[in-house]
Design an enzyme around this catalytic site. Structure first.
Site, short mmCIF file in Angstrom:
data_model
loop_
_atom_site.label_atom_id
_atom_site.label_comp_id
_atom_site.label_asym_id
_atom_site.label_seq_id
_atom_site.Cartn_x
_atom_site.Cartn_y
_atom_site.Cartn_z
N ASP A 161 -2.45 0.52 8.42
CA ASP A 161 -1.28 1.39 8.17
C ASP A 161 -0.12 1.10 9.13
O ASP A 161 0.65 2.01 9.47
CB ASP A 161 -1.68 2.87 8.27
CG ASP A 161 -2.75 3.25 7.26
OD1 ASP A 161 -2.79 2.63 6.18
OD2 ASP A 161 -3.56 4.15 7.56
N ASN B 87 0.85 -1.19 0.00
CA ASN B 87 0.00 0.00 0.00
C ASN B 87 0.88 1.24 0.00
O ASN B 87 2.02 1.20 0.48
CB ASN B 87 -0.86 -0.01 1.27
CG ASN B 87 -1.79 1.19 1.35
OD1 ASN B 87 -2.44 1.56 0.36
ND2 ASN B 87 -1.88 1.81 2.51
N HIS C 21 0.73 5.08 1.56
CA HIS C 21 -0.03 5.87 2.52
C HIS C 21 0.57 7.28 2.55
O HIS C 21 1.80 7.43 2.62
CB HIS C 21 0.04 5.23 3.90
CG HIS C 21 -0.74 5.99 4.93
ND1 HIS C 21 -2.12 5.94 4.98
CD2 HIS C 21 -0.33 6.84 5.90
CE1 HIS C 21 -2.52 6.75 5.96
NE2 HIS C 21 -1.46 7.29 6.52
C1 GAR Z 1 -2.60 8.81 -2.62
O1 GAR Z 1 -2.17 10.04 -2.11
C2 GAR Z 1 -2.41 7.71 -1.60
O2 GAR Z 1 -1.31 7.91 -0.78
C3 GAR Z 1 -3.70 7.80 -0.82
O3 GAR Z 1 -4.69 8.07 -1.77
C4 GAR Z 1 -4.13 8.82 -2.83
C5 GAR Z 1 -4.54 8.17 -4.13
O4 GAR Z 1 -4.18 8.95 -5.23
N1 GAR Z 1 -3.96 6.59 -0.12
C6 GAR Z 1 -4.51 6.54 1.08
O5 GAR Z 1 -4.89 7.52 1.67
C7 GAR Z 1 -4.65 5.14 1.65
N2 GAR Z 1 -5.01 5.20 3.02
P1 GAR Z 1 -4.28 8.36 -6.69
O6 GAR Z 1 -5.67 7.73 -6.83
O7 GAR Z 1 -4.14 9.56 -7.58
O8 GAR Z 1 -3.18 7.36 -6.87
#
Ligand code: GAR
Length: 216
Positions: free
Chosen positions: A147, A109, A111
């Site tokens: 996480d 993942n 984060h």
């Molecule tokens: C990213 O910033 C990732 O780190 C976060 O969602 C966004 C997705 O962006 N993930 C989380 O918050 C997981 N808990 P994307 O769809 O443009 O790749």
């Protein structure tokens, strides 16, 4: 070496998915994305997948009575492709322990924080409220606690005086697009492993995750 078989799970824009697609297309990651699965039918990442000729699937969590049933459906679709690595790229569902343990060691993942700081949601807002000077993103193995899995690599950005949630999130995204492909590459080259909740790189215990800095 044969190409690694990847599955990417998304819920939204899919810019991290795009970064991984771009690195595969550039020949930097020796892998095929077998399918992109979204829990949201309107996730823009599905369009990115289609544009790249990648199969897509939607498993809509609102159609299931429980997390267990949703995860079971997800696992059935995943198992049809026997992937080597399952990549959560902005997949915004908490997964059950049963699901996580089925794929532990090959489930990763990204984060948006420097874990162990700011697990959970609204990480940019919380970092700004705390007036910290640095923020960033972490790629980690997924383990049952949210996480909390061992971190493989991190990306660090400096917080500027005039940053707001949007400007900070945009820079965190930039560094994410550098570190996630790096981590995926290491996994596809079988250079990284999860053993007893610790990361090993080239069979060496990783004491501190490698940190990349955004130079802006
Ligand atoms: C990213 O910033 C990732 O780190 C976060 O969602 C966004 C997705 O962006 N993930 C989380 O918050 C997981 N808990 P994307 O769809 O443009 O790749």
């Amino acid at each position: 070496m044969s190409k690694s078989r990847l599955i990417v799970l998304i819920s939204g824009s899919g810019s991290n998915l795009q970064a991984i697609i771009d690195h595969i297309d550039a020949g930097e990651i020796n892998a095929n994305i077998l399918s992109v699965i979204s829990n949201k039918a309107n996730a823009y990442g599905l369009e990115r997948a289609k544009a790249a000729g990648i199969a897509t699937a939607i498993v809509d969590h609102t159609q299931y009575d429980s997390r267990e049933l949703f995860d079971q459906s997800l696992a059935e679709i995943i198992d049809q492709s026997s992937p080597d690595i399952i990549i959560l790229a902005g997949f915004m569902r908490i997964l059950t322990e049963t699901f996580v343990m089925r794929y532990v060691g090959k489930l990763i993942n990204i984060h948006p924080s420097l874990l162990p700081l700011y697990r959970g949601l609204h990480t940019h807002k919380r970092a700004l409220q705390d007036k910290t000077t640095q923020h960033g993103a972490s790629v980690h193995f997924v383990t049952p606690e949210l996480d909390a899995g061992a971190v493989i690599v991190q990306g660090v950005v400096s917080i500027k005086n005039n940053d707001n949630e949007e400007t900070l999130a945009a820079r965190v995204h930039q560094i994410e697009h550098i570190i996630y492909p790096q981590a995926v590459k290491l996994l596809t080259e079988n250079k990284v492993e999860l053993k007893a909740d610790h990361v090993y790189i080239n069979n060496q215990l990783l004491q501190q995750p490698k940190q990349y800095y955004l130079k802006k």
